[in-house]
Design a protein around this motif. Structure first.
Motif, PDB file in Angstrom:
ATOM      1  N   PHE A  18     -19.869  -1.543  12.766  1.00 15.20           N
ATOM      2  CA  PHE A  18     -19.802  -0.879  11.470  1.00 15.20           C
ATOM      3  C   PHE A  18     -18.859  -1.682  10.568  1.00 15.20           C
ATOM      4  N   ARG A  19     -19.223  -1.836   9.305  1.00 10.62           N
ATOM      5  CA  ARG A  19     -18.345  -2.468   8.330  1.00 10.62           C
ATOM      6  C   ARG A  19     -17.638  -1.352   7.564  1.00 10.62           C
ATOM      7  N   VAL A  20     -16.309  -1.418   7.507  1.00 11.37           N
ATOM      8  CA  VAL A  20     -15.517  -0.332   6.927  1.00 11.37           C
ATOM      9  C   VAL A  20     -14.631  -0.857   5.794  1.00 11.37           C
ATOM     10  N   ASP A  21     -14.737  -0.224   4.642  1.00  9.84           N
ATOM     11  CA  ASP A  21     -13.889  -0.560   3.500  1.00  9.84           C
ATOM     12  C   ASP A  21     -12.534   0.119   3.674  1.00  9.84           C
ATOM     13  N   ILE A  22     -11.472  -0.671   3.802  1.00  7.12           N
ATOM     14  CA  ILE A  22     -10.124  -0.104   3.956  1.00  7.12           C
ATOM     15  C   ILE A  22      -9.241  -0.438   2.754  1.00  7.12           C
ATOM     16  N   GLY A  23      -9.849  -0.941   1.680  1.00  8.96           N
ATOM     17  CA  GLY A  23      -9.087  -1.246   0.467  1.00  8.96           C
ATOM     18  C   GLY A  23      -8.374  -2.578   0.507  1.00  8.96           C
ATOM     19  N   ALA A  24      -8.681  -3.411   1.493  1.00 11.60           N
ATOM     20  CA  ALA A  24      -8.068  -4.730   1.596  1.00 11.60           C
ATOM     21  C   ALA A  24      -8.978  -5.766   0.937  1.00 11.60           C
ATOM     22  N   PHE A  26      -8.820  10.632  -1.630  1.00 10.02           N
ATOM     23  CA  PHE A  26      -8.378  10.063  -2.908  1.00 10.02           C
ATOM     24  C   PHE A  26      -7.398   8.924  -2.651  1.00 10.02           C
ATOM     25  N   ASN A  27      -7.311   8.036  -3.632  1.00 15.54           N
ATOM     26  CA  ASN A  27      -6.407   6.893  -3.548  1.00 15.54           C
ATOM     27  C   ASN A  27      -5.067   7.229  -4.182  1.00 15.54           C
ATOM     28  N   CYS A  28      -4.017   6.613  -3.680  1.00 11.64           N
ATOM     29  CA  CYS A  28      -2.689   6.810  -4.242  1.00 11.64           C
ATOM     30  C   CYS A  28      -1.856   5.558  -3.957  1.00 11.64           C
ATOM     31  N   GLY A  29      -0.646   5.520  -4.453  1.00  9.05           N
ATOM     32  CA  GLY A  29       0.241   4.409  -4.164  1.00  9.05           C
ATOM     33  C   GLY A  29       0.688   4.445  -2.707  1.00  9.05           C
ATOM     34  N   ILE A  30       0.845   3.270  -2.120  1.00  9.04           N
ATOM     35  CA  ILE A  30       1.287   3.210  -0.729  1.00  9.04           C
ATOM     36  C   ILE A  30       2.672   3.834  -0.590  1.00  9.04           C
ATOM     37  N   ASN A  31       3.473   3.744  -1.631  1.00  9.98           N
ATOM     38  CA  ASN A  31       4.803   4.360  -1.608  1.00  9.98           C
ATOM     39  C   ASN A  31       4.727   5.872  -1.405  1.00  9.98           C
ATOM     40  N   LEU A  32       3.711   6.507  -2.001  1.00  2.00           N
ATOM     41  CA  LEU A  32       3.555   7.957  -1.860  1.00  2.00           C
ATOM     42  C   LEU A  32       3.256   8.319  -0.407  1.00  2.00           C
ATOM     43  N   VAL A  33       2.402   7.537   0.246  1.00  2.00           N
ATOM     44  CA  VAL A  33       2.094   7.798   1.654  1.00  2.00           C
ATOM     45  C   VAL A  33       3.362   7.691   2.495  1.00  2.00           C
ATOM     46  N   ARG A  34       4.141   6.648   2.256  1.00  2.00           N
ATOM     47  CA  ARG A  34       5.381   6.482   3.012  1.00  2.00           C
ATOM     48  C   ARG A  34       6.336   7.637   2.760  1.00  2.00           C
ATOM     49  N   LYS A  35       6.347   8.135   1.524  1.00  3.54           N
ATOM     50  CA  LYS A  35       7.274   9.214   1.188  1.00  3.54           C
ATOM     51  C   LYS A  35       6.924  10.502   1.915  1.00  3.54           C
ATOM     52  N   ILE A  36       5.656  10.903   1.889  1.00  2.42           N
ATOM     53  CA  ILE A  36       5.291  12.186   2.497  1.00  2.42           C
ATOM     54  C   ILE A  36       5.317  12.118   4.025  1.00  2.42           C
ATOM     55  N   LEU A  37       5.196  10.908   4.598  1.00  2.18           N
ATOM     56  CA  LEU A  37       5.251  10.767   6.053  1.00  2.18           C
ATOM     57  C   LEU A  37       6.676  10.571   6.563  1.00  2.18           C
ATOM     58  N   ASN A  38       7.605  10.399   5.650  1.00  2.00           N
ATOM     59  CA  ASN A  38       9.007  10.237   6.043  1.00  2.00           C
ATOM     60  C   ASN A  38       9.522  11.556   6.651  1.00  2.00           C
ATOM     61  N   PRO A  39      10.114  11.502   7.842  1.00  2.00           N
ATOM     62  CA  PRO A  39      10.613  12.733   8.483  1.00  2.00           C
ATOM     63  C   PRO A  39      11.629  13.489   7.621  1.00  2.00           C
ATOM     64  N   LYS A  40      12.286  12.797   6.719  1.00  2.23           N
ATOM     65  CA  LYS A  40      13.275  13.442   5.861  1.00  2.23           C
ATOM     66  C   LYS A  40      12.641  14.182   4.691  1.00  2.23           C
ATOM     67  N   CYS A  41      11.347  13.970   4.472  1.00  3.49           N
ATOM     68  CA  CYS A  41      10.645  14.652   3.376  1.00  3.49           C
ATOM     69  C   CYS A  41      10.081  15.972   3.893  1.00  3.49           C
ATOM     70  N   ALA A  60      -5.006  13.790   6.623  1.00  2.96           N
ATOM     71  CA  ALA A  60      -4.840  12.499   7.280  1.00  2.96           C
ATOM     72  C   ALA A  60      -4.407  11.510   6.209  1.00  2.96           C
ATOM     73  N   ALA A  61      -3.316  10.812   6.462  1.00  2.00           N
ATOM     74  CA  ALA A  61      -2.778   9.857   5.492  1.00  2.00           C
ATOM     75  C   ALA A  61      -2.864   8.452   6.059  1.00  2.00           C
ATOM     76  N   GLY A  62      -3.459   7.553   5.310  1.00  2.00           N
ATOM     77  CA  GLY A  62      -3.584   6.163   5.738  1.00  2.00           C
ATOM     78  C   GLY A  62      -2.571   5.283   5.032  1.00  2.00           C
ATOM     79  N   MET A  63      -2.040   4.317   5.759  1.00  2.00           N
ATOM     80  CA  MET A  63      -1.075   3.397   5.165  1.00  2.00           C
ATOM     81  C   MET A  63      -1.724   2.424   4.198  1.00  2.00           C
ATOM     82  N   ASN A  64      -3.022   2.561   3.977  1.00  2.00           N
ATOM     83  CA  ASN A  64      -3.709   1.753   2.975  1.00  2.00           C
ATOM     84  C   ASN A  64      -3.813   2.478   1.634  1.00  2.00           C
ATOM     85  N   GLY A  65      -3.033   3.544   1.471  1.00  2.00           N
ATOM     86  CA  GLY A  65      -3.012   4.239   0.185  1.00  2.00           C
ATOM     87  C   GLY A  65      -4.165   5.183  -0.026  1.00  2.00           C
ATOM     88  N   ARG A  66      -4.664   5.771   1.053  1.00  2.00           N
ATOM     89  CA  ARG A  66      -5.730   6.769   0.960  1.00  2.00           C
ATOM     90  C   ARG A  66      -5.321   8.013   1.735  1.00  2.00           C
TER      91      ARG A  66
END
Length: 238
Positions: A88-94, A158-173, A188-194
């Motif tokens: 399968f070919r998968v678009d991951i935003g790269a 939906f797409n978002c900034g990679i920083n947002l994904v890191r923020k909501i997955l941070n244990p301190k958030c 489900a949050a992907g480190m590719n900003g989705r």
């Protein structure tokens, strides 16, 4: 050449001497996004941002970016764009799509193939991420189990900034914990900003998506008010 300190802004070319000194003691050092090791074993910054460190010895550069650069081991949200034989070919935003074998699913065999179609949303882990090789995905953990990976049914992506994904997955958030008290949902949050989100109804799902996008510019003190507002908003539709 400038020396980079943890917690300080850095530019490409800065040296991370702390990582080098730790490596000299024969301790394992993990280099994340924004860092590379040159031929002299020196750790060099290759992205602008803020140098971060996670216990015990993981270093990376926290930078604001939307273009995703694949990194081995990261969880990503992809969309199946093509099916070619057993791959399968998968678009991951790269810069290029990733490959996903039908054998990369739990319990998959030649006779028992996974039900994956073009257009499906996939939560997967990067098995191979090298600038000289095509990215490769898997939908199982190290024990061969699904572990919440695989096809994501219904919901909203939906797409978002990679920083947002890191923020909501941070244990301190505390955002996700606060939001879970207001309503039930799957995410489900992907480190590719989705981000994939699914509520009980379509209106709840859209409201959840808007709430997540608003988190990026909210302080920790403002998150509770945001979750209270979204809970009251959704309650008005019930």
């Amino acid at each position: 050449m400038m020396i980079a300190n943890v917690g300080s802004p850095v530019l490409p070319g800065f040296r991370v001497e702390e990582a080098v000194e730790i490596a000299k003691t024969n301790k394992k050092v993990v280099l994340g996004p924004g860092l590379r090791q040159d031929k002299d074993d020196m750790v060099i910054v290759c992205k602008s941002g803020v140098l971060r460190k996670k216990h015990p010895n993981t270093f990376w550069v926290d930078c604001y970016q939307k273009r995703y650069v694949p990194n081995r081991g990261e969880i990503v949200i992809g969309i199946v764009v093509q099916k070619a034989g057993d791959i399968f070919r998968v678009d991951i935003g790269a810069s290029e799509s990733a490959s996903l074998s039908y054998m990369a699913f739990e319990g998959a065999t030649k006779k028992n193939r996974p039900d994956v179609n073009v257009g499906d949303v996939i939560c997967a882990r990067l098995l191979i991420a090298n600038r000289d090789l095509e990215p490769e995905l898997i939908c199982v953990d190290s024990h061969g189990k699904k572990a919440k990976l695989g096809v994501l049914h219904e919901g909203l992506v939906f797409n978002c900034g990679i920083n947002l994904v890191r923020k909501i997955l941070n244990p301190k958030c505390a955002f996700l914990d606060l939001l879970a008290k207001e309503m039930s949902f799957e995410m489900a949050a992907g480190m590719n900003g989705r981000i994939w989100i699914k509520g009980k109804t379509v209106k709840q799902t859209i409201a959840l998506g808007n709430a997540i996008l608003a988190v990026e510019f909210k302080s920790n003190d403002e998150l509770k008010d945001l979750c209270d507002d979204i809970g009251s908003y959704v309650a008005g539709f019930s």
